[in-house]
Design a protein around this motif. Structure first.
Motif, PDB file in Angstrom:
ATOM      1  N   GLY A  21       0.931  -1.366  -0.098  1.00 29.16           N
ATOM      2  CA  GLY A  21       0.039   0.056   0.000  1.00 29.16           C
ATOM      3  C   GLY A  21       0.765   1.227  -0.137  1.00 29.16           C
ATOM      4  N   ARG A  22       2.029   1.441   0.847  1.00 31.54           N
ATOM      5  CA  ARG A  22       2.571   2.460   0.793  1.00 31.54           C
ATOM      6  C   ARG A  22       3.368   2.824  -0.235  1.00 31.54           C
ATOM      7  NH1 ARG A  22       6.570   1.582   5.687  1.00 31.54           N
ATOM      8  NH2 ARG A  22       4.700   0.462   6.604  1.00 31.54           N
ATOM      9  N   HIS A  23       3.641   1.673  -1.036  1.00 29.44           N
ATOM     10  CA  HIS A  23       4.419   2.096  -2.537  1.00 29.44           C
ATOM     11  C   HIS A  23       3.369   2.442  -3.687  1.00 29.44           C
ATOM     12  CE1 HIS A  23       8.452   0.614  -1.588  1.00 29.44           C
ATOM     13  NE2 HIS A  23       7.687  -0.175  -0.490  1.00 29.44           N
ATOM     14  N   VAL A  24       2.117   1.935  -3.237  1.00 28.55           N
ATOM     15  CA  VAL A  24       1.134   2.345  -4.341  1.00 28.55           C
ATOM     16  C   VAL A  24       0.549   3.568  -4.158  1.00 28.55           C
ATOM     17  CG1 VAL A  24      -1.256   1.913  -4.635  1.00 28.55           C
ATOM     18  CG2 VAL A  24       0.210   0.008  -4.730  1.00 28.55           C
ATOM     19  N   VAL A  25       0.641   4.083  -2.778  1.00 28.04           N
ATOM     20  CA  VAL A  25       0.291   5.405  -2.584  1.00 28.04           C
ATOM     21  C   VAL A  25       1.353   6.331  -2.953  1.00 28.04           C
ATOM     22  CG1 VAL A  25      -0.123   7.159  -0.509  1.00 28.04           C
ATOM     23  CG2 VAL A  25      -1.373   5.016  -0.393  1.00 28.04           C
ATOM     24  N   ARG A  26       2.459   6.042  -2.885  1.00 24.76           N
ATOM     25  CA  ARG A  26       3.572   6.840  -3.260  1.00 24.76           C
ATOM     26  C   ARG A  26       3.343   7.118  -4.817  1.00 24.76           C
ATOM     27  NH1 ARG A  26       7.702   4.235  -2.011  1.00 24.76           N
ATOM     28  NH2 ARG A  26       8.204   5.285   0.031  1.00 24.76           N
ATOM     29  N   ALA A  27       3.108   6.137  -5.637  1.00 23.91           N
ATOM     30  CA  ALA A  27       3.019   6.339  -7.008  1.00 23.91           C
ATOM     31  C   ALA A  27       1.885   7.110  -7.400  1.00 23.91           C
ATOM     32  CB  ALA A  27       2.909   4.769  -7.476  1.00 23.91           C
ATOM     33  N   GLN A 191       8.822 -16.376  -8.404  1.00 26.15           N
ATOM     34  CA  GLN A 191       9.304 -15.150  -9.623  1.00 26.15           C
ATOM     35  C   GLN A 191       9.188 -13.882  -8.853  1.00 26.15           C
ATOM     36  OE1 GLN A 191       7.517 -16.012 -13.113  1.00 26.15           O
ATOM     37  NE2 GLN A 191       8.556 -14.323 -14.372  1.00 26.15           N
ATOM     38  N   PRO A 192      10.051 -13.680  -7.713  1.00 20.58           N
ATOM     39  CA  PRO A 192      10.001 -12.621  -6.934  1.00 20.58           C
ATOM     40  C   PRO A 192       9.706 -10.989  -7.514  1.00 20.58           C
ATOM     41  CG  PRO A 192      11.526 -13.889  -6.041  1.00 20.58           C
ATOM     42  CD  PRO A 192      11.284 -14.470  -7.318  1.00 20.58           C
ATOM     43  N   VAL A 193       8.771 -10.471  -7.208  1.00 20.09           N
ATOM     44  CA  VAL A 193       8.677  -9.149  -8.207  1.00 20.09           C
ATOM     45  C   VAL A 193       8.950  -8.068  -7.056  1.00 20.09           C
ATOM     46  CG1 VAL A 193       6.194  -9.346  -7.597  1.00 20.09           C
ATOM     47  CG2 VAL A 193       6.871  -7.937  -9.588  1.00 20.09           C
ATOM     48  N   TYR A 194       9.452  -6.940  -7.584  1.00 19.24           N
ATOM     49  CA  TYR A 194       9.755  -5.816  -6.957  1.00 19.24           C
ATOM     50  C   TYR A 194       8.465  -4.844  -6.616  1.00 19.24           C
ATOM     51  CZ  TYR A 194      11.651  -1.127  -5.485  1.00 19.24           C
ATOM     52  OH  TYR A 194      11.943   0.284  -5.003  1.00 19.24           O
ATOM     53  N   VAL A 195       8.173  -4.760  -5.415  1.00 21.50           N
ATOM     54  CA  VAL A 195       6.878  -3.954  -5.163  1.00 21.50           C
ATOM     55  C   VAL A 195       6.612  -2.560  -5.670  1.00 21.50           C
ATOM     56  CG1 VAL A 195       8.068  -2.704  -3.008  1.00 21.50           C
ATOM     57  CG2 VAL A 195       5.630  -3.247  -3.172  1.00 21.50           C
ATOM     58  N   GLY A 196       7.787  -1.927  -6.006  1.00 22.19           N
ATOM     59  CA  GLY A 196       7.773  -0.654  -6.757  1.00 22.19           C
ATOM     60  C   GLY A 196       7.146  -0.852  -8.163  1.00 22.19           C
ATOM     61  N   ASP A 197       7.364  -1.990  -8.824  1.00 17.78           N
ATOM     62  CA  ASP A 197       6.792  -2.202 -10.074  1.00 17.78           C
ATOM     63  C   ASP A 197       5.253  -2.647  -9.937  1.00 17.78           C
ATOM     64  OD1 ASP A 197       9.400  -2.116 -11.389  1.00 17.78           O
ATOM     65  OD2 ASP A 197       9.805  -4.185 -10.984  1.00 17.78           O
ATOM     66  N   VAL A 198       4.969  -3.427  -8.860  1.00 17.84           N
ATOM     67  CA  VAL A 198       3.494  -3.781  -8.644  1.00 17.84           C
ATOM     68  C   VAL A 198       2.822  -2.509  -8.619  1.00 17.84           C
ATOM     69  CG1 VAL A 198       1.963  -4.705  -7.219  1.00 17.84           C
ATOM     70  CG2 VAL A 198       4.083  -5.854  -7.706  1.00 17.84           C
ATOM     71  N   ALA A 199       3.413  -1.523  -7.682  1.00 20.28           N
ATOM     72  CA  ALA A 199       2.851  -0.233  -7.491  1.00 20.28           C
ATOM     73  C   ALA A 199       2.666   0.792  -8.790  1.00 20.28           C
ATOM     74  CB  ALA A 199       3.785   0.698  -6.425  1.00 20.28           C
ATOM     75  N   GLU A 200       3.521   0.660  -9.686  1.00 19.51           N
ATOM     76  CA  GLU A 200       3.539   1.189 -10.827  1.00 19.51           C
ATOM     77  C   GLU A 200       2.440   1.019 -11.990  1.00 19.51           C
ATOM     78  OE1 GLU A 200       4.171   3.774 -14.240  1.00 19.51           O
ATOM     79  OE2 GLU A 200       4.793   3.683 -12.079  1.00 19.51           O
TER      80      GLU A 200
END
Length: 325
Positions: A21-27, A191-200
């Motif tokens: 959530g915090r990364h989604v909010v930032r994006a 297949q680990p995914v970077y949370v920042g990519d998910v947020a984007e």
């Protein structure tokens, strides 16, 4: 001529105070949206305020199990994002209540106000799974698409990033334990995914750049076994630990005991999930319903892990790195 300023869209993010959530909010904040963060404890969401301008981010109380609070939270929304999920059951927080009932409640509330919807599920969601987590995740997806046919659904693999509960947990364990367990032999693929990519990806769906009515599977650039994940982590924190295979039956016994704790390290349902690979399917890859299909270049764990796991090295940030071979 007087210029008329248009009010930025209001995006309501359920579960916005959590790790993803915090990364989604930032994006979203970077894009200038007004953001209402719906969470159970808004008094603990103060860490979100610096992510935007003054007044841009507003935490409000809501619980997806309480339908009236969901309806109240989405009033005036242009788009709704649902990130709410639990990894284990506790008290009234049960998988069906949060993943299924909660998903339908958010979708129906979004439909009532005419808002778009982005729903974040998980890789491995399967209505026929023996795992309660995976099964209720799939039922939640079904509820969402039945309610809003053009909703966007994302299924990320294991998320990694500064506050993750996967690499941080095992790196912390490696500080004190000479051995690390490999459940089922450590051959389960991730297949680990970077949370920042998910947020984007979520932010692009709010922008209207993602086709609705589709399920997208989000994975990183590299498929790794559980054992390889541990080896990558140990290399970053520069510690040598013995990786010990744990048979499934032993893992089930351990999970039966650990699952009784308030915040269990392992549950029987999680052991069940580990029997299945957690990677992007061939069908999603062929249909281009992946990060690459969204125009996002996924970042690797080799690039991101050193930026936050350094604190688990013996001398932390002051430890001299070994030269690359």
């Amino acid at each position: 001529m007087t210029e008329i300023l248009q009010t930025p869209k209001l995006v309501v993010v359920f579960g916005g105070s959590g790790f993803v959530g915090r990364h989604v909010v930032r994006a979203l904040a970077k894009r200038g949206y007004r953001i209402r963060v719906a969470c159970r404890r808004p008094d603990l969401a103060g860490h979100l305020q610096p992510l935007g301008n003054v007044g841009q981010i507003q935490p409000v109380q809501a619980n997806v199990r309480m339908r009236w609070s969901v309806d109240r939270a989405v009033q005036g929304a242009d788009h709704v994002v649902n990130l709410v999920a639990i990894l284990h059951e506790s008290g009234r927080q049960k998988f069906p209540a949060v993943h299924e009932f909660g998903a339908r409640a958010v979708a129906e509330a979004a439909r009532a106000v005419g808002a778009g919807l982005t729903h974040v599920s998980a890789l491995g969601a399967d209505a026929n799974s023996e795992s309660d987590y995976a099964r209720t995740k799939a039922l939640g997806e079904k509820a969402v698409l039945e309610t809003i046919k053009d909703a966007v659904i994302f299924r990320p693999s294991i998320n990694f990033g500064p506050e993750d509960g996967f690499f941080n947990r095992f790196a912390n364990m490696a500080r004190y334990s000479p051995v690390l367990p490999l459940i089922g032999g450590g051959q389960t693929k991730f297949q680990p995914v970077y949370v920042g990519d998910v947020a984007e990806a979520v932010a692009r769906s709010v922008d209207g750049k993602v086709d609705g009515g589709q399920i997208y599977e989000l994975g990183g650039p590299k498929v790794l076994t559980f054992k390889e994940c541990m080896e990558e982590m140990l290399e970053v924190i520069e510690r040598k630990r013995l990786l010990v295979p744990v048979p499934w039956w032993v893992a089930n016994i351990q999970a039966s005991i650990l699952g009784l704790l308030p915040n269990p390290l392992l549950t029987k349902d999680q052991v069940m999930q580990l029997r299945e690979h957690n990677i992007v399917s061939d069908a999603a890859a062929k249909a281009n319903r992946t990060l690459a299909g969204l125009g996002i270049q996924p970042q690797s764990i080799a690039t991101i892990l050193p930026s936050y796991l350094w604190r688990y090295r013996a001398a932390g940030q002051f430890q001299q790195r070994k030269p690359a071979a």
